[in-house]
Design a protein around this motif. Structure first.
Motif, PDB file in Angstrom:
ATOM      1  N   VAL A   1       9.656  14.530 -33.693  1.00 30.47           N
ATOM      2  CA  VAL A   1      10.650  14.140 -34.948  1.00 30.47           C
ATOM      3  C   VAL A   1       9.952  15.362 -36.378  1.00 30.47           C
ATOM      4  O   VAL A   1       9.391  15.847 -36.546  1.00 30.47           O
ATOM      5  N   VAL A   2      12.011  15.650 -36.841  1.00 32.78           N
ATOM      6  CA  VAL A   2      12.605  16.380 -37.778  1.00 32.78           C
ATOM      7  C   VAL A   2      13.051  15.739 -38.631  1.00 32.78           C
ATOM      8  O   VAL A   2      14.698  15.066 -37.962  1.00 32.78           O
ATOM      9  N   GLY A   3      12.415  15.629 -39.593  1.00 24.00           N
ATOM     10  CA  GLY A   3      13.758  15.083 -40.619  1.00 24.00           C
ATOM     11  C   GLY A   3      13.706  16.741 -41.465  1.00 24.00           C
ATOM     12  O   GLY A   3      15.084  16.805 -41.513  1.00 24.00           O
ATOM     13  N   THR A   4      13.333  16.778 -42.634  1.00 24.85           N
ATOM     14  CA  THR A   4      14.255  17.564 -43.928  1.00 24.85           C
ATOM     15  C   THR A   4      14.318  19.005 -43.981  1.00 24.85           C
ATOM     16  O   THR A   4      15.561  20.074 -44.067  1.00 24.85           O
ATOM     17  N   ALA A   5      13.953  19.540 -42.260  1.00 20.66           N
ATOM     18  CA  ALA A   5      14.469  20.770 -41.969  1.00 20.66           C
ATOM     19  C   ALA A   5      15.849  20.601 -41.101  1.00 20.66           C
ATOM     20  O   ALA A   5      16.683  21.910 -41.089  1.00 20.66           O
ATOM     21  N   ILE A   6      15.948  19.283 -41.170  1.00 14.62           N
ATOM     22  CA  ILE A   6      17.836  19.580 -40.500  1.00 14.62           C
ATOM     23  C   ILE A   6      18.275  18.898 -41.700  1.00 14.62           C
ATOM     24  O   ILE A   6      19.687  18.953 -41.560  1.00 14.62           O
ATOM     25  N   THR A   7      17.829  17.488 -42.084  1.00 15.13           N
ATOM     26  CA  THR A   7      18.613  16.504 -42.981  1.00 15.13           C
ATOM     27  C   THR A   7      18.485  16.728 -44.514  1.00 15.13           C
ATOM     28  O   THR A   7      19.473  15.965 -44.376  1.00 15.13           O
ATOM     29  N   ALA A   8      18.017  17.119 -44.897  1.00 19.67           N
ATOM     30  CA  ALA A   8      18.323  17.344 -46.414  1.00 19.67           C
ATOM     31  C   ALA A   8      18.095  18.398 -46.553  1.00 19.67           C
ATOM     32  O   ALA A   8      17.529  19.193 -47.574  1.00 19.67           O
ATOM     33  N   PRO A   9      19.535  19.039 -47.172  1.00 15.86           N
ATOM     34  CA  PRO A   9      19.985  20.007 -48.003  1.00 15.86           C
ATOM     35  C   PRO A   9      19.632  20.177 -49.931  1.00 15.86           C
ATOM     36  O   PRO A   9      18.983  21.097 -50.099  1.00 15.86           O
ATOM     37  N   THR A  10      19.251  18.977 -50.751  1.00 17.49           N
ATOM     38  CA  THR A  10      18.846  19.314 -51.657  1.00 17.49           C
ATOM     39  C   THR A  10      17.547  19.956 -51.607  1.00 17.49           C
ATOM     40  O   THR A  10      17.085  20.826 -51.928  1.00 17.49           O
TER      41      THR A  10
ATOM     42  N   LEU B   1      16.844  21.418 -48.679  1.00 11.84           N
ATOM     43  CA  LEU B   1      15.988  23.223 -48.424  1.00 11.84           C
ATOM     44  C   LEU B   1      17.015  23.746 -49.585  1.00 11.84           C
ATOM     45  O   LEU B   1      16.432  25.180 -49.807  1.00 11.84           O
ATOM     46  N   THR B   2      17.972  23.750 -50.533  1.00 18.91           N
ATOM     47  CA  THR B   2      17.797  24.657 -51.815  1.00 18.91           C
ATOM     48  C   THR B   2      17.667  24.819 -52.114  1.00 18.91           C
ATOM     49  O   THR B   2      16.883  25.488 -53.180  1.00 18.91           O
TER      50      THR B   2
END
Length: 228
Positions: A206-215, A217-218
Protein backbone atom coordinates in the motif's frame (compact mmCIF):
# COMPACT_ATOMS: atom_id res chain seq x y z
CA UNK A 1 -7.11 -18.95 10.41
CA UNK A 2 -9.01 -17.64 7.42
CA UNK A 3 -7.78 -16.50 4.05
CA UNK A 4 -9.08 -14.14 1.38
CA UNK A 5 -10.87 -15.50 -1.65
CA UNK A 6 -8.46 -17.04 -4.16
CA UNK A 7 -9.54 -14.49 -6.75
CA UNK A 8 -8.76 -11.49 -4.54
CA UNK A 9 -5.47 -13.00 -3.41
CA UNK A 10 -4.38 -13.50 -7.03
CA UNK A 11 -5.49 -9.98 -7.95
CA UNK A 12 -3.40 -8.38 -5.22
CA UNK A 13 -0.32 -10.61 -5.27
CA UNK A 14 2.84 -8.67 -6.01
CA UNK A 15 0.91 -5.54 -6.83
CA UNK A 16 0.21 -2.00 -5.67
CA UNK A 17 -2.73 -0.81 -3.58
CA UNK A 18 -3.15 2.97 -3.64
CA UNK A 19 -4.49 4.74 -0.57
CA UNK A 20 -6.67 7.66 -1.64
CA UNK A 21 -7.08 9.66 1.57
CA UNK A 22 -6.57 13.20 2.82
CA UNK A 23 -6.31 14.52 6.38
CA UNK A 24 -8.88 16.88 7.93
CA UNK A 25 -8.51 20.42 6.62
CA UNK A 26 -6.63 19.38 3.49
CA UNK A 27 -8.00 20.81 0.21
CA UNK A 28 -8.00 17.27 -1.22
CA UNK A 29 -10.44 16.05 1.43
CA UNK A 30 -13.51 16.17 -0.79
CA UNK A 31 -15.44 13.13 -1.88
CA UNK A 32 -15.45 13.76 -5.63
CA UNK A 33 -11.75 14.66 -5.57
CA UNK A 34 -10.82 11.46 -3.75
CA UNK A 35 -12.91 9.43 -6.19
CA UNK A 36 -10.98 11.02 -9.06
CA UNK A 37 -7.72 10.12 -7.33
CA UNK A 38 -8.94 6.54 -7.29
CA UNK A 39 -9.70 6.76 -11.01
CA UNK A 40 -6.21 8.10 -11.65
CA UNK A 41 -4.71 5.25 -9.63
CA UNK A 42 -6.75 2.75 -11.63
CA UNK A 43 -5.55 4.33 -14.87
CA UNK A 44 -1.98 4.00 -13.64
CA UNK A 45 -2.34 0.29 -13.01
CA UNK A 46 -3.20 0.01 -9.31
CA UNK A 47 -4.56 -3.36 -8.23
CA UNK A 48 -6.86 -1.97 -5.52
CA UNK A 49 -7.84 1.20 -3.67
CA UNK A 50 -7.84 1.97 0.05
CA UNK A 51 -10.35 4.68 1.04
CA UNK A 52 -11.59 6.31 4.24
CA UNK A 53 -15.18 6.99 5.39
CA UNK A 54 -18.41 5.44 4.10
CA UNK A 55 -19.29 8.35 1.82
CA UNK A 56 -15.93 8.19 0.07
CA UNK A 57 -15.99 4.40 -0.05
CA UNK A 58 -19.36 4.54 -1.81
CA UNK A 59 -18.14 7.18 -4.28
CA UNK A 60 -15.00 5.20 -5.08
CA UNK A 61 -17.06 2.03 -5.45
CA UNK A 62 -19.11 3.82 -8.10
CA UNK A 63 -16.03 5.23 -9.83
CA UNK A 64 -13.59 2.35 -10.27
CA UNK A 65 -13.70 -1.32 -11.14
CA UNK A 66 -11.09 -2.43 -8.61
CA UNK A 67 -11.16 -4.24 -5.26
CA UNK A 68 -11.84 -1.68 -2.55
CA UNK A 69 -10.38 -1.66 0.96
CA UNK A 70 -12.47 0.61 3.16
CA UNK A 71 -11.98 2.02 6.61
CA UNK A 72 -13.42 4.73 8.81
CA UNK A 73 -11.07 6.94 10.79
CA UNK A 74 -12.91 8.42 13.76
CA UNK A 75 -10.72 10.60 15.97
CA UNK A 76 -6.94 10.74 16.07
CA UNK A 77 -5.90 9.02 19.29
CA UNK A 78 -6.15 5.47 20.59
CA UNK A 79 -8.05 3.05 18.36
CA UNK A 80 -9.46 5.23 15.60
CA UNK A 81 -9.15 3.19 12.39
CA UNK A 82 -12.58 1.54 12.13
CA UNK A 83 -12.80 1.52 15.94
CA UNK A 84 -16.14 -0.23 16.47
CA UNK A 85 -18.35 -2.90 14.94
CA UNK A 86 -20.75 -0.12 13.90
CA UNK A 87 -18.02 1.62 11.92
CA UNK A 88 -16.96 -1.65 10.30
CA UNK A 89 -20.46 -2.55 9.16
CA UNK A 90 -21.02 0.93 7.75
CA UNK A 91 -17.88 0.57 5.65
CA UNK A 92 -18.97 -2.84 4.40
CA UNK A 93 -22.43 -1.54 3.56
CA UNK A 94 -20.87 1.33 1.61
CA UNK A 95 -19.35 -1.19 -0.79
CA UNK A 96 -15.95 -2.17 0.56
CA UNK A 97 -14.75 -5.62 -0.42
CA UNK A 98 -12.33 -5.54 2.51
CA UNK A 99 -12.75 -3.64 5.78
CA UNK A 100 -9.49 -2.43 7.34
CA UNK A 101 -9.53 -2.08 11.12
CA UNK A 102 -7.12 -1.45 13.98
CA UNK A 103 -6.10 -4.84 15.38
CA UNK A 104 -3.66 -3.64 18.02
CA UNK A 105 -3.99 -4.86 21.59
CA UNK A 106 -5.50 -1.56 22.75
CA UNK A 107 -9.11 -1.42 24.01
CA UNK A 108 -11.80 -0.62 21.44
CA UNK A 109 -14.26 2.23 22.20
CA UNK A 110 -17.34 -0.01 22.08
CA UNK A 111 -15.76 -2.69 24.28
CA UNK A 112 -15.78 -5.21 21.44
CA UNK A 113 -12.96 -7.56 20.58
CA UNK A 114 -11.28 -7.67 17.21
CA UNK A 115 -12.68 -11.19 16.77
CA UNK A 116 -16.22 -9.85 17.18
CA UNK A 117 -15.57 -7.20 14.53
CA UNK A 118 -14.25 -9.87 12.17
CA UNK A 119 -17.30 -12.05 12.75
CA UNK A 120 -19.67 -9.14 12.02
CA UNK A 121 -17.87 -8.11 8.85
CA UNK A 122 -17.74 -11.68 7.55
CA UNK A 123 -21.46 -12.02 8.21
CA UNK A 124 -21.96 -8.87 6.11
CA UNK A 125 -20.11 -10.51 3.22
CA UNK A 126 -16.81 -8.61 3.36
CA UNK A 127 -13.25 -9.52 4.30
CA UNK A 128 -11.08 -7.98 7.03
CA UNK A 129 -7.63 -6.43 6.87
CA UNK A 130 -5.97 -6.20 10.28
CA UNK A 131 -3.89 -3.05 10.74
CA UNK A 132 -1.19 -3.96 13.27
CA UNK A 133 1.96 -2.50 14.79
CA UNK A 134 3.81 -5.60 16.03
CA UNK A 135 4.41 -9.24 15.22
CA UNK A 136 2.38 -10.41 18.22
CA UNK A 137 -0.61 -8.33 17.12
CA UNK A 138 -0.42 -9.73 13.60
CA UNK A 139 -0.30 -13.32 14.83
CA UNK A 140 -3.26 -12.66 17.15
CA UNK A 141 -5.26 -10.97 14.38
CA UNK A 142 -4.74 -13.88 11.99
CA UNK A 143 -5.79 -16.29 14.73
CA UNK A 144 -8.96 -14.23 15.26
CA UNK A 145 -9.96 -14.55 11.62
CA UNK A 146 -8.35 -11.63 9.79
CA UNK A 147 -8.13 -12.31 6.06
CA UNK A 148 -5.09 -10.09 5.55
CA UNK A 149 -2.60 -8.50 7.95
CA UNK A 150 -1.06 -5.09 7.27
CA UNK A 151 1.87 -3.29 8.90
CA UNK A 152 -0.05 0.00 8.80
CA UNK A 153 0.41 0.98 12.43
CA UNK A 154 4.07 0.15 12.98
CA UNK A 155 5.76 3.34 14.15
CA UNK A 156 2.49 4.95 15.20
CA UNK A 157 1.78 2.94 18.34
CA UNK A 158 3.86 2.84 21.51
CA UNK A 159 5.98 -0.28 21.57
CA UNK A 160 6.52 -0.47 17.82
CA UNK A 161 9.75 0.66 16.11
CA UNK A 162 10.01 4.42 15.58
CA UNK A 163 11.78 4.80 12.24
CA UNK A 164 11.75 6.97 9.17
CA UNK A 165 11.26 4.24 6.58
CA UNK A 166 8.94 1.25 6.25
CA UNK A 167 9.13 -1.53 8.83
CA UNK A 168 10.40 -4.24 6.50
CA UNK A 169 11.57 -6.36 9.42
CA UNK A 170 7.95 -6.61 10.58
CA UNK A 171 6.87 -7.49 7.03
CA UNK A 172 9.36 -10.36 6.96
CA UNK A 173 8.50 -11.58 10.45
CA UNK A 174 4.77 -11.60 9.72
CA UNK A 175 5.28 -13.36 6.38
CA UNK A 176 7.07 -16.15 8.24
CA UNK A 177 4.54 -16.34 11.07
CA UNK A 178 1.03 -16.15 9.57
CA UNK A 179 -0.83 -18.09 6.89
CA UNK A 180 -2.70 -15.08 5.49
CA UNK A 181 -1.35 -12.49 3.03
CA UNK A 182 0.82 -9.79 4.59
CA UNK A 183 0.41 -6.27 3.24
CA UNK A 184 3.25 -3.77 3.60
CA UNK A 185 1.98 -0.31 4.47
CA UNK A 186 3.47 2.74 6.12
CA UNK A 187 6.15 5.22 4.99
CA UNK A 188 6.78 3.51 1.64
CA UNK A 189 7.97 6.44 -0.46
CA UNK A 190 9.65 4.98 -3.55
CA UNK A 191 9.17 2.16 -6.05
CA UNK A 192 12.43 0.73 -4.76
CA UNK A 193 11.09 0.51 -1.19
CA UNK A 194 7.92 -1.13 -2.50
CA UNK A 195 10.01 -3.71 -4.34
CA UNK A 196 12.04 -4.38 -1.19
CA UNK A 197 8.80 -4.99 0.71
CA UNK A 198 7.81 -7.69 -1.78
CA UNK A 199 11.28 -9.22 -1.53
CA UNK A 200 10.87 -9.41 2.25
CA UNK A 201 7.64 -11.37 1.92
CA UNK A 202 4.84 -8.87 1.41
CA UNK A 203 1.93 -10.17 -0.65
CA UNK A 204 1.17 -6.62 -1.82
CA UNK A 205 2.08 -3.04 -0.99
CA UNK A 206 0.00 0.00 0.00
CA UNK A 207 1.28 3.45 -0.92
CA UNK A 208 -0.58 6.62 -0.01
CA UNK A 209 1.22 9.88 0.67
CA UNK A 210 3.91 9.36 -1.96
CA UNK A 211 1.21 9.13 -4.65
CA UNK A 212 -1.95 10.90 -3.51
CA UNK A 213 -0.94 13.72 -1.13
CA UNK A 214 0.16 16.84 -3.03
CA UNK A 215 -0.02 19.03 0.08
CA UNK A 216 2.38 16.81 2.04
CA UNK A 217 4.68 16.35 -0.95
CA UNK A 218 4.83 20.10 -1.62
CA UNK A 219 5.65 20.70 2.04
CA UNK A 220 8.63 18.33 1.82
CA UNK A 221 10.07 20.19 -1.14
CA UNK A 222 9.53 23.56 0.56
CA UNK A 223 11.20 22.31 3.74
CA UNK A 224 14.24 20.96 1.91
CA UNK A 225 14.70 24.16 -0.08
CA UNK A 226 14.42 26.28 3.06
CA UNK A 227 17.28 24.35 4.67
CA UNK A 228 19.79 24.74 1.82
Amino acid sequence: MSSPSPTLARTLEGRLIVSCQAPPGDPMRETATLARLAQAAEAGGAAAIRANEPEVVAAVRASVDLPLIGLWKDGDTGVYITPTVRHALAVAEAGADVVAADATDRPRPDGSTFAQLVEAVHAAGALVMADVSTLAEGIAAAAQGADLVSTTLSGYVTGSPQQDGPDLDLVAALADAVDVPVVAEGRIRTPQEATKALARGAHSVVVGTAITAPTALTSKFVSELAQR
